[in-house]
Design an enzyme around this catalytic site. Structure first.
Site, PDB file in Angstrom:
ATOM      1  N   ARG A  83     -13.554   0.793  -0.818  1.00  0.00           N
ATOM      2  CA  ARG A  83     -14.071  -0.029  -2.116  1.00  0.00           C
ATOM      3  C   ARG A  83     -14.000  -1.434  -1.548  1.00  0.00           C
ATOM      4  O   ARG A  83     -14.612  -2.199  -2.379  1.00  0.00           O
ATOM      5  CB  ARG A  83     -13.075   0.081  -3.197  1.00  0.00           C
ATOM      6  CG  ARG A  83     -13.658   1.561  -4.033  1.00  0.00           C
ATOM      7  CD  ARG A  83     -12.454   1.844  -4.944  1.00  0.00           C
ATOM      8  NE  ARG A  83     -11.040   1.922  -4.968  1.00  0.00           N
ATOM      9  CZ  ARG A  83     -10.186   2.749  -4.240  1.00  0.00           C
ATOM     10  NH1 ARG A  83     -10.976   3.910  -4.092  1.00  0.00           N
ATOM     11  NH2 ARG A  83      -9.047   2.742  -3.741  1.00  0.00           N
TER      12      ARG A  83
ATOM     13  N   GLU B 214       1.495   3.052   0.267  1.00  0.00           N
ATOM     14  CA  GLU B 214       2.458   3.491  -0.835  1.00  0.00           C
ATOM     15  C   GLU B 214       2.475   5.093  -0.746  1.00  0.00           C
ATOM     16  O   GLU B 214       3.133   5.895  -1.248  1.00  0.00           O
ATOM     17  CB  GLU B 214       2.361   3.034  -2.068  1.00  0.00           C
ATOM     18  CG  GLU B 214       0.912   3.171  -2.793  1.00  0.00           C
ATOM     19  CD  GLU B 214      -0.130   1.863  -2.528  1.00  0.00           C
ATOM     20  OE1 GLU B 214      -0.757   1.645  -3.352  1.00  0.00           O
ATOM     21  OE2 GLU B 214      -0.063   1.523  -1.645  1.00  0.00           O
TER      22      GLU B 214
END
Length: 175
Positions: free
Chosen positions: A63, A100
């Site tokens: 993105r 994460e």
């Protein structure tokens, strides 16, 4: 806050348990599909860096490409993609990093920057800061300088800013 940001923010949808259980994913695709919202976000980021020396914009896959290319054009700078492993067709510098969700690698073609080039790193989300730090490591590895980081969304509770202490950080929307 930039005029119109609330309009763009209202288009970001929450997707629970994606990509793993317990994660509340911020889906920007409805915002991207709205021309007004997309322009608002791009204008907000560009305004933060207009007048600053920026030779190249690094967009982080995937993105970050959406925003990086458009920002490079607005800032009269080149665009350099930071890609996932095995996606670049020729020799690349690479670094490993932890997000994460996982441990992975990021690559940039060798010779993407002139020595001392001023580089802006762009991505959609600042979470733990691992991906942006990896991109910065690649920029420095090639003798260029990180002059800023720009994100559409910052998840402040994950404290990603703590990993990015070498340049200014601008986020359009903070949660």
């Amino acid at each position: 806050m930039h005029k119109g940001i609330e309009y763009a923010k209202a288009l970001i949808r929450n997707v629970p348990d994606f990509p793993t259980p317990g994660i509340l994913f911020k889906d920007i695709t409805p915002m991207l599909a709205d021309a007004r919202a997309l322009h608002i976000v791009l204008d907000a980021i560009a305004e933060d860096f207009i007048g600053q020396p920026v030779d190249a914009v690094v967009g982080i896959e995937a993105r970050g490409f959406i925003f990086g290319g458009a920002l490079a054009a607005r800032l009269n700078a080149g665009f350099v993609p930071a890609r996932k492993p095995g996606k670049l067709p020729t020799h690349a510098d690479k670094v490993s990093y932890t997000t994460e969700y996982s441990t992975t690698e990021l690559e940039i073609h060798k010779g993407s920057f002139k020595p001392g080039a001023q580089v802006l790193i762009v991505d959609d989300v600042l979470a733990t800061g691992g991906t942006a730090k990896a991109a910065a490591d690649l920029v420095r590895m090639q003798g260029a300088k990180v002059v800023g980081y720009a994100f559409v969304i910052e998840l402040a509770f994950l404290e990603g800013r703590k990993k990015l202490t070498d340049a200014r950080i601008e986020s359009v929307i903070t949660y």
